[in-house]
Design an enzyme around this catalytic site. Structure first.
Site, PDB file in Angstrom:
ATOM      1  N   ASP A  80       0.827  -1.201   0.000  1.00  0.00           N
ATOM      2  CA  ASP A  80       0.000   0.000   0.000  1.00  0.00           C
ATOM      3  C   ASP A  80       0.860   1.248   0.000  1.00  0.00           C
ATOM      4  O   ASP A  80       2.056   1.214   0.343  1.00  0.00           O
ATOM      5  CB  ASP A  80      -0.940   0.006   1.203  1.00  0.00           C
ATOM      6  CG  ASP A  80      -0.196   0.049   2.536  1.00  0.00           C
ATOM      7  OD1 ASP A  80       0.781  -0.698   2.682  1.00  0.00           O
ATOM      8  OD2 ASP A  80      -0.600   0.828   3.425  1.00  0.00           O
ATOM      9  N   GLU A 141       0.163  -1.139   5.639  1.00  0.00           N
ATOM     10  CA  GLU A 141       1.256  -0.706   6.511  1.00  0.00           C
ATOM     11  C   GLU A 141       1.110   0.754   6.887  1.00  0.00           C
ATOM     12  O   GLU A 141       1.425   1.157   8.017  1.00  0.00           O
ATOM     13  CB  GLU A 141       2.601  -0.932   5.803  1.00  0.00           C
ATOM     14  CG  GLU A 141       3.828  -0.692   6.675  1.00  0.00           C
ATOM     15  CD  GLU A 141       4.366   0.733   6.640  1.00  0.00           C
ATOM     16  OE1 GLU A 141       5.305   1.042   7.379  1.00  0.00           O
ATOM     17  OE2 GLU A 141       3.821   1.567   5.856  1.00  0.00           O
TER      18      GLU A 141
END
Length: 374
Positions: A80, A141
């Protein structure tokens, strides 16, 4: 420029970067990673973490079985990025990859993803002996290391690992990162017409402002910081606001300082609510735990040896940010964060040098070689 081959670190990065993958929406980039692994001849496994953390994907684990003696290791990167504010059009200019569309590039952390995949291809196609290498790709994350926290670390065969998630010149090894706690406070006042009956209102925004003004924010000391990052409230300029929510955080490499800063925030919030005749609800979350390595810790020594072999002089530093490494260290699996040359991450000026993408592949291979001999 001529489009570089997709099996190079640059070609892979350009492909990955142009696929939007804000937290929770990593499916398209994950599928590209799975396709690349299959093309290399590797089998990957995706866990079911996505359903529990609100992501379209789970954690992806791929194992390159060891071929000989040595220390098995794992490499981890997150799929991400912080949410882009527009299109992502990666271009190469003056030796750097940038986004021509004026938002984030996603070098954090897709540059590491590309490096891991390119290094894996070199290992497989070059029949490179190693003590065992595992590749782990995580979701979400950027919003609290949630993918890594949802991963069952006992599945790893590796004794130690590395993430490449520090925006600094190649050669820097992170010896420590902070503990972080996050805080959300929702103030409840009373709505009223701001021109006709303001005295009947109770401003939740005023209560929030009083609380924020009383907090210690910014750089607290060389190990600690605190921040209020979001304020939301009100419905119209002519209405005394009934609701206001603030989102704050405190972080420090000293857990006691984190606790102290959070308590100060809670005290400021409670006092401001009471003096403004408002009520308040608070939610406190432990985001991640900090860690500190000794300079001669095995995972640090292995990183330093790999860097030297790749032509870099190792240096050490402490980080003010968290990474998936925090999760593994909290769980007793040593994991070092290595700088990989990213610049101005999370901004429209985010960039990375093409040379650094290639160099991190060489650093990776050098670490794998050093681990085989350790």
């Amino acid at each position: 420029m001529t489009q570089p081959p997709s099996d190079t670190s640059l070609g892979l990065f350009l492909e990955l970067a142009e696929i939007p993958s804000p937290p929770g929406q990593e499916r398209a980039v994950a599928d590209r990673v799975l396709t690349e692994l299959a093309d290399i001849g590797l089998t990957a496994d995706e866990d079911d973490a996505g359903s529990s953390i609100g992501s379209a994907i789970g954690n992806i684990l791929c194992r390159l079985p060891g071929r000989g003696q040595g220390t098995p290791l794992f490499l981890c990167a997150h799929l991400d990025t912080v949410p882009p504010k527009g299109a992502i059009e990666p271009v190469v200019e003056d030796g750097f990859v940038r986004n021509a569309a004026g938002t984030i590039l996603g070098a954090d952390n897709k540059s590491a993803v590309a490096v891991m995949l390119a290094a894996a291809r070199r290992i497989v196609e070059g029949d490179v002996p190693h003590g065992g290498v595992e590749l782990l790709f995580t979701p979400k994350e950027e919003v609290g290391l949630r993918g890594a926290y949802a991963f069952d670390h006992t599945r790893l065969e590796a004794a130690l690992g590395f993430v490449y998630d520090q925006a600094a010149p190649i050669g820097e090894i992170i010896l420590g990162a902070p503990t972080q706690k996050s805080l959300v406070a929702r103030f409840h006042g009373r709505a009223a017409h701001a021109g006709m009956y303001p005295e009947e209102g109770r401003s939740a925004i005023l209560a929030a402002a009083r609380a924020i003004a009383d907090m210690r924010l910014g750089r607290i000391d060389d190990r600690s910081s605190a921040n209020v990052g979001v304020i939301e409230g009100g419905v119209a300029r002519n209405i005394v606001p009934e609701w206001c929510t603030i989102s704050a955080e405190a972080r420090s490499r000293d857990p006691a300082t984190v606790a102290e800063l959070v308590q100060e925030m809670l005290d400021s919030i409670a006092f401001a609510a009471s003096t403004s005749d408002c009520t308040v609800e608070t939610e406190l979350e432990h985001t991640y735990a900090g860690y500190t390595f000794a300079a001669d810790a095995p995972v640090v020594a292995l990183a330093a040896e790999g860097l030297r072999r790749a032509g870099y002089e190792p240096s050490t530093a402490f980080s003010g940010g968290g990474a998936d490494a925090n999760v593994f260290n909290e769980r007793g699996v040593p994991c070092a964060n290595l700088a990989n040359g990213m610049i101005d991450i999370h901004t429209a000026d985010e960039r990375i040098a093409v040379e650094d993408l290639d160099s991190m592949v060489e650093v990776t291979l050098a670490i794998v070689a050093a681990a085989r001999e350790s």
